[in-house]
Scaffold this motif. Structure first.
Motif, PDB file in Angstrom:
ATOM      1  N   GLN A  53      10.130  16.560  18.018  1.00 37.03           N
ATOM      2  CA  GLN A  53      11.492  17.587  17.773  1.00 37.03           C
ATOM      3  C   GLN A  53      12.720  17.043  17.369  1.00 37.03           C
ATOM      4  O   GLN A  53      13.376  17.675  16.729  1.00 37.03           O
ATOM      5  CB  GLN A  53      11.718  18.019  19.517  1.00 37.03           C
ATOM      6  CG  GLN A  53      10.458  18.776  19.944  1.00 37.03           C
ATOM      7  CD  GLN A  53      10.828  19.239  21.392  1.00 37.03           C
ATOM      8  OE1 GLN A  53      11.612  18.503  22.269  1.00 37.03           O
ATOM      9  NE2 GLN A  53       9.933  20.143  21.870  1.00 37.03           N
ATOM     10  N   GLY A  61      12.475  17.165  13.627  1.00 37.77           N
ATOM     11  CA  GLY A  61      12.718  18.494  13.168  1.00 37.77           C
ATOM     12  C   GLY A  61      14.165  18.929  13.096  1.00 37.77           C
ATOM     13  O   GLY A  61      14.860  19.542  12.356  1.00 37.77           O
ATOM     14  N   ALA A  62      14.700  18.162  14.011  1.00 36.15           N
ATOM     15  CA  ALA A  62      16.142  18.660  14.360  1.00 36.15           C
ATOM     16  C   ALA A  62      17.173  17.906  13.097  1.00 36.15           C
ATOM     17  O   ALA A  62      18.366  18.284  13.046  1.00 36.15           O
ATOM     18  CB  ALA A  62      16.654  18.160  15.698  1.00 36.15           C
ATOM     19  N   GLY A  64      17.119  18.668  10.116  1.00 35.39           N
ATOM     20  CA  GLY A  64      17.351  19.763   9.415  1.00 35.39           C
ATOM     21  C   GLY A  64      18.346  20.762   9.970  1.00 35.39           C
ATOM     22  O   GLY A  64      18.785  21.824   9.115  1.00 35.39           O
ATOM     23  N   ARG A  65      18.791  20.675  11.184  1.00 37.94           N
ATOM     24  CA  ARG A  65      19.508  21.805  11.959  1.00 37.94           C
ATOM     25  C   ARG A  65      21.132  21.662  11.304  1.00 37.94           C
ATOM     26  O   ARG A  65      21.604  20.592  10.990  1.00 37.94           O
ATOM     27  CB  ARG A  65      19.647  21.444  13.171  1.00 37.94           C
ATOM     28  CG  ARG A  65      18.140  21.946  14.109  1.00 37.94           C
ATOM     29  CD  ARG A  65      18.334  21.389  15.359  1.00 37.94           C
ATOM     30  NE  ARG A  65      19.124  22.522  16.097  1.00 37.94           N
ATOM     31  CZ  ARG A  65      18.784  22.449  17.617  1.00 37.94           C
ATOM     32  NH1 ARG A  65      18.228  21.922  18.149  1.00 37.94           N
ATOM     33  NH2 ARG A  65      19.751  23.236  18.218  1.00 37.94           N
ATOM     34  N   TRP A 114      19.829  28.749  17.848  1.00 33.73           N
ATOM     35  CA  TRP A 114      18.346  27.860  17.733  1.00 33.73           C
ATOM     36  C   TRP A 114      17.240  28.751  18.505  1.00 33.73           C
ATOM     37  O   TRP A 114      17.195  29.124  19.587  1.00 33.73           O
ATOM     38  CB  TRP A 114      18.486  26.580  18.417  1.00 33.73           C
ATOM     39  CG  TRP A 114      17.180  25.738  18.353  1.00 33.73           C
ATOM     40  CD1 TRP A 114      16.314  25.508  19.495  1.00 33.73           C
ATOM     41  CD2 TRP A 114      16.655  24.991  17.123  1.00 33.73           C
ATOM     42  NE1 TRP A 114      15.354  24.714  18.892  1.00 33.73           N
ATOM     43  CE2 TRP A 114      15.578  24.252  17.702  1.00 33.73           C
ATOM     44  CE3 TRP A 114      17.043  25.018  15.953  1.00 33.73           C
ATOM     45  CZ2 TRP A 114      14.855  23.712  16.949  1.00 33.73           C
ATOM     46  CZ3 TRP A 114      16.482  24.217  15.129  1.00 33.73           C
ATOM     47  CH2 TRP A 114      15.238  23.607  15.217  1.00 33.73           C
ATOM     48  N   ALA A 173      18.658  28.874  13.461  1.00 37.98           N
ATOM     49  CA  ALA A 173      17.682  27.717  12.981  1.00 37.98           C
ATOM     50  C   ALA A 173      16.536  27.667  13.779  1.00 37.98           C
ATOM     51  O   ALA A 173      16.535  28.242  14.902  1.00 37.98           O
ATOM     52  CB  ALA A 173      18.465  26.611  13.023  1.00 37.98           C
ATOM     53  N   THR A 183      12.611  25.360  14.135  1.00 43.80           N
ATOM     54  CA  THR A 183      11.573  24.367  13.546  1.00 43.80           C
ATOM     55  C   THR A 183      10.220  25.089  13.902  1.00 43.80           C
ATOM     56  O   THR A 183       9.960  25.445  14.961  1.00 43.80           O
ATOM     57  CB  THR A 183      11.788  22.956  14.420  1.00 43.80           C
ATOM     58  OG1 THR A 183      13.032  22.516  13.875  1.00 43.80           O
ATOM     59  CG2 THR A 183      10.624  22.138  14.107  1.00 43.80           C
ATOM     60  N   HIS A 191      14.543  21.463   5.637  1.00 36.11           N
ATOM     61  CA  HIS A 191      14.193  20.011   6.001  1.00 36.11           C
ATOM     62  C   HIS A 191      12.324  20.139   6.362  1.00 36.11           C
ATOM     63  O   HIS A 191      12.072  20.886   6.876  1.00 36.11           O
ATOM     64  CB  HIS A 191      14.726  19.372   7.168  1.00 36.11           C
ATOM     65  CG  HIS A 191      14.141  17.888   7.533  1.00 36.11           C
ATOM     66  ND1 HIS A 191      14.558  16.764   6.959  1.00 36.11           N
ATOM     67  CD2 HIS A 191      13.441  17.356   8.776  1.00 36.11           C
ATOM     68  CE1 HIS A 191      14.015  15.821   7.568  1.00 36.11           C
ATOM     69  NE2 HIS A 191      13.421  16.003   8.583  1.00 36.11           N
ATOM     70  N   ILE A 245       5.974  19.629   9.739  1.00 35.89           N
ATOM     71  CA  ILE A 245       7.191  20.322  10.205  1.00 35.89           C
ATOM     72  C   ILE A 245       8.235  20.624   9.499  1.00 35.89           C
ATOM     73  O   ILE A 245       8.618  19.735   8.530  1.00 35.89           O
ATOM     74  CB  ILE A 245       7.949  19.525  11.253  1.00 35.89           C
ATOM     75  CG1 ILE A 245       7.058  18.552  12.247  1.00 35.89           C
ATOM     76  CG2 ILE A 245       9.245  19.812  12.033  1.00 35.89           C
ATOM     77  CD1 ILE A 245       7.734  17.393  13.043  1.00 35.89           C
ATOM     78  N   TRP A 246       8.570  22.047   9.576  1.00 35.61           N
ATOM     79  CA  TRP A 246       9.678  22.548   8.665  1.00 35.61           C
ATOM     80  C   TRP A 246      10.670  23.262   9.778  1.00 35.61           C
ATOM     81  O   TRP A 246      10.540  23.827  10.785  1.00 35.61           O
ATOM     82  CB  TRP A 246       8.990  23.801   7.696  1.00 35.61           C
ATOM     83  CG  TRP A 246       8.172  23.666   6.785  1.00 35.61           C
ATOM     84  CD1 TRP A 246       8.475  23.085   5.797  1.00 35.61           C
ATOM     85  CD2 TRP A 246       6.672  23.623   7.030  1.00 35.61           C
ATOM     86  NE1 TRP A 246       7.128  22.910   4.963  1.00 35.61           N
ATOM     87  CE2 TRP A 246       6.195  23.254   5.827  1.00 35.61           C
ATOM     88  CE3 TRP A 246       5.954  24.049   7.842  1.00 35.61           C
ATOM     89  CZ2 TRP A 246       4.692  23.302   5.568  1.00 35.61           C
ATOM     90  CZ3 TRP A 246       4.495  24.053   7.898  1.00 35.61           C
ATOM     91  CH2 TRP A 246       3.797  23.735   6.462  1.00 35.61           C
ATOM     92  N   THR A 247      11.976  22.608   9.219  1.00 39.22           N
ATOM     93  CA  THR A 247      13.231  23.345   9.688  1.00 39.22           C
ATOM     94  C   THR A 247      13.829  24.234   8.825  1.00 39.22           C
ATOM     95  O   THR A 247      13.778  23.945   7.488  1.00 39.22           O
ATOM     96  CB  THR A 247      14.266  22.230   9.984  1.00 39.22           C
ATOM     97  OG1 THR A 247      13.492  21.127  10.983  1.00 39.22           O
ATOM     98  CG2 THR A 247      15.228  22.807  10.629  1.00 39.22           C
TER      99      THR A 247
END
Length: 204
Positions: free
Chosen positions: A110, A113-114, A116-117, A124, A159, A161, A180, A192-194
């Motif tokens: 997690q 993934g974050a 790319g926030r 979220w 956003a 993930t 990301h 993982i995609w953000t």
């Protein structure tokens, strides 16, 4: 012309049906079999859905459902405060029960993934799901709409993930774009995609 689905804020009374909807939506999601230990997975998923897909966002006022609760969207608002102490105590107690030995790698992933926030305050998307029998009717997009409209009105990004390319493509149809891409921590088993959705400009 079909009638648009009725979407409304979720209430405390909706939590059991929200948990049931997300529990039915997530068994075939790759994250579920990766994050939740096999022993008692159904019960673990149900408790995750009840808490993080239901009770926490409902009490925060950040969950929306179709009128029959066949689709659910659970969000975290910009700058959202921590849950009340009694709810936080329940979360702290149940986290190990939900994730078991997988908890460290889930949390580490997690955090990846974050990355790319957006740096600025944003909504979220924590969970979204539709009951299998109600899919392909636009209900998932409909329960996203209240927050996306609010983001546009207030000039705030949204956003999320996700862990499958199918969900990436689905969110892209609502204006999200990948910011990301990486893989899960330690095992690198899942992508993982953000994704971030910038607010629409006035007049668009």
């Amino acid at each position: 012309m079909s009638t648009p689905p009725v979407v409304r804020p979720a209430t405390r009374a909706d939590v059991p049906r929200m948990a049931a909807t997300l529990s039915q939506a997530y068994p075939d999601y790759r994250w579920t079999s990766w994050a939740l230990p096999e022993d008692g997975r159904t019960q673990r998923l149900s408790r995750w859905a009840e808490l993080w897909g239901g009770l926490v966002p409902v009490l925060a006022g950040t969950a929306w459902v179709t009128d029959d609760v066949s689709a659910v969207a659970a969000w975290v608002a910009p700058g959202d405060e921590q849950p009340a102490a009694d709810l936080q105590a329940v979360i702290d107690r149940d986290l190990p029960r939900v994730f078991g030995a997988r908890q460290p790698v889930v949390f580490a992933s997690q955090r990846l993934g974050a990355q790319g926030r957006p740096p600025e305050p944003h909504w979220w998307l924590h969970a979204v799901g539709t009951r299998p029998a109600a899919r392909h009717a636009g209900l998932g997009a409909a329960v996203l709409r209240p927050v996306l409209d609010r983001c546009d009105a207030e000039g705030v990004p949204a956003a999320a993930t996700v862990y499958t390319s199918t969900v990436v493509r689905w969110l892209q149809r609502s204006g999200f774009a990948v910011t990301h891409a990486t893989r899960t921590a330690v095992d690198h088993e899942l992508p993982i995609w953000t994704l971030v959705r910038q607010p629409a400009r006035s007049g668009q």
